[in-house]
Design a protein around this motif. Structure first.
Motif, PDB file in Angstrom:
ATOM      1  N   GLY A 124      20.651 -27.655  75.624  1.00  0.00           N
ATOM      2  CA  GLY A 124      19.915 -28.238  74.507  1.00  0.00           C
ATOM      3  C   GLY A 124      19.690 -27.261  73.373  1.00  0.00           C
ATOM      4  O   GLY A 124      19.777 -27.632  72.191  1.00  0.00           O
ATOM      5  N   ARG A 125      19.427 -26.018  73.718  1.00  0.00           N
ATOM      6  CA  ARG A 125      19.174 -24.991  72.702  1.00  0.00           C
ATOM      7  C   ARG A 125      20.372 -24.819  71.773  1.00  0.00           C
ATOM      8  O   ARG A 125      20.222 -24.719  70.555  1.00  0.00           O
ATOM      9  N   GLU A 127      23.430 -26.756  71.865  1.00  0.00           N
ATOM     10  CA  GLU A 127      24.211 -27.954  71.545  1.00  0.00           C
ATOM     11  C   GLU A 127      23.611 -28.733  70.371  1.00  0.00           C
ATOM     12  O   GLU A 127      24.333 -29.416  69.639  1.00  0.00           O
ATOM     13  N   LYS A 128      22.304 -28.618  70.164  1.00  0.00           N
ATOM     14  CA  LYS A 128      21.642 -29.396  69.109  1.00  0.00           C
ATOM     15  C   LYS A 128      22.165 -29.060  67.719  1.00  0.00           C
ATOM     16  O   LYS A 128      21.997 -29.849  66.785  1.00  0.00           O
ATOM     17  N   GLU A 129      22.803 -27.897  67.572  1.00  0.00           N
ATOM     18  CA  GLU A 129      23.326 -27.485  66.271  1.00  0.00           C
ATOM     19  C   GLU A 129      24.717 -28.053  65.999  1.00  0.00           C
ATOM     20  O   GLU A 129      25.252 -27.904  64.895  1.00  0.00           O
ATOM     21  N   PRO A 133      26.738 -33.462  69.283  1.00  0.00           N
ATOM     22  CA  PRO A 133      26.290 -32.761  70.492  1.00  0.00           C
ATOM     23  C   PRO A 133      26.503 -33.553  71.772  1.00  0.00           C
ATOM     24  O   PRO A 133      26.419 -34.785  71.788  1.00  0.00           O
ATOM     25  N   PHE A 135      24.783 -33.331  75.336  1.00  0.00           N
ATOM     26  CA  PHE A 135      23.711 -32.704  76.086  1.00  0.00           C
ATOM     27  C   PHE A 135      23.946 -32.843  77.595  1.00  0.00           C
ATOM     28  O   PHE A 135      24.852 -33.554  78.041  1.00  0.00           O
TER      29      PHE A 135
END
Length: 206
Positions: A124-125, A127-129, A133, A135
């Motif tokens: 999550g840290r 992939e959110k960028e 994404p 998850f």
């Protein structure tokens, strides 16, 4: 870690933020000899009380030495670079500017549930960028079940924390500005970040 007093960083908030911003760490432990792996390690908690967590593959040579209570060392690296003596107004010694945080830890192995929760946070840290994404929850359960037995997660409880920031403290303004300008002239991301760190340390820019 060797640290001259002028390069010490003792502020807990600085250390916490540094680790959070530089999560790709060197994970060092004593096996039959010293063993090191480069892995992402995340931090959680507060600057005054935090813990770290990561995982390694069971194919990793370090795996057979993992156990509760094992001593290990995590090294987090910031931007660094060579500084030429030709950049000073008066001849001086060439050096290397850098920043780093060392955390001596005690390991505690994670349960499978804790490992999965850690993987969710890790993915999550970063992939959110991404533009599209994917998850942890989006991965096929069969794929997860195939991979989980191949990795082991662990908590890292800090025992000793040491931080160093060597960014030309003690040099006069002209030399500091010259170092920053020459680093920027290299036009590579690492040197550019180092230049920004020097300016921030000396209060001349961000």
């Amino acid at each position: 870690m060797f640290r001259q007093k002028k390069y010490l960083k003792k502020d807990p908030q600085y250390v916490f933020d540094f680790i959070d911003q530089h999560p790709f760490a060197s994970f060092v432990l004593q096996g039959e000899d010293l063993l090191a792996t480069h892995i992402p390690v995340l931090i959680e908690g507060t600057p005054e009380k935090f813990r770290l967590y990561g995982h390694i593959a069971e194919a990793n040579e370090q795996y057979k030495f993992l156990k509760d209570g094992l001593d290990a060392l995590l090294i987090f690296h910031g931007a660094h670079g060579y500084v030429s003596s030709s950049w000073y107004k008066d001849i001086n010694i060439s050096t290397w500017d850098y920043s780093a945080v060392h955390v001596n830890v005690k390991l505690k192995l994670q349960s499978q549930q804790e490992l999965e929760e850690s993987l969710q946070k890790l993915i999550g840290r970063f992939e959110k960028e991404q533009k599209c994404p994917i998850f942890y929850k989006d991965l096929p359960r069969e794929m997860i079940d195939d991979h989980l037995p191949l990795i082991t997660g662990f908590w890292c409880e800090p025992v000793k924390v040491q931080a160093i920031v060597k960014l030309h403290q003690g040099f006069d303004k002209d030399d500091v500005n010259s170092v920053s300008e020459h680093l920027e002239a290299r036009q590579d991301p690492l040197s550019s970040t180092l230049s920004k760190n020097i300016k921030k340390e000396h209060g001349t820019g961000y």
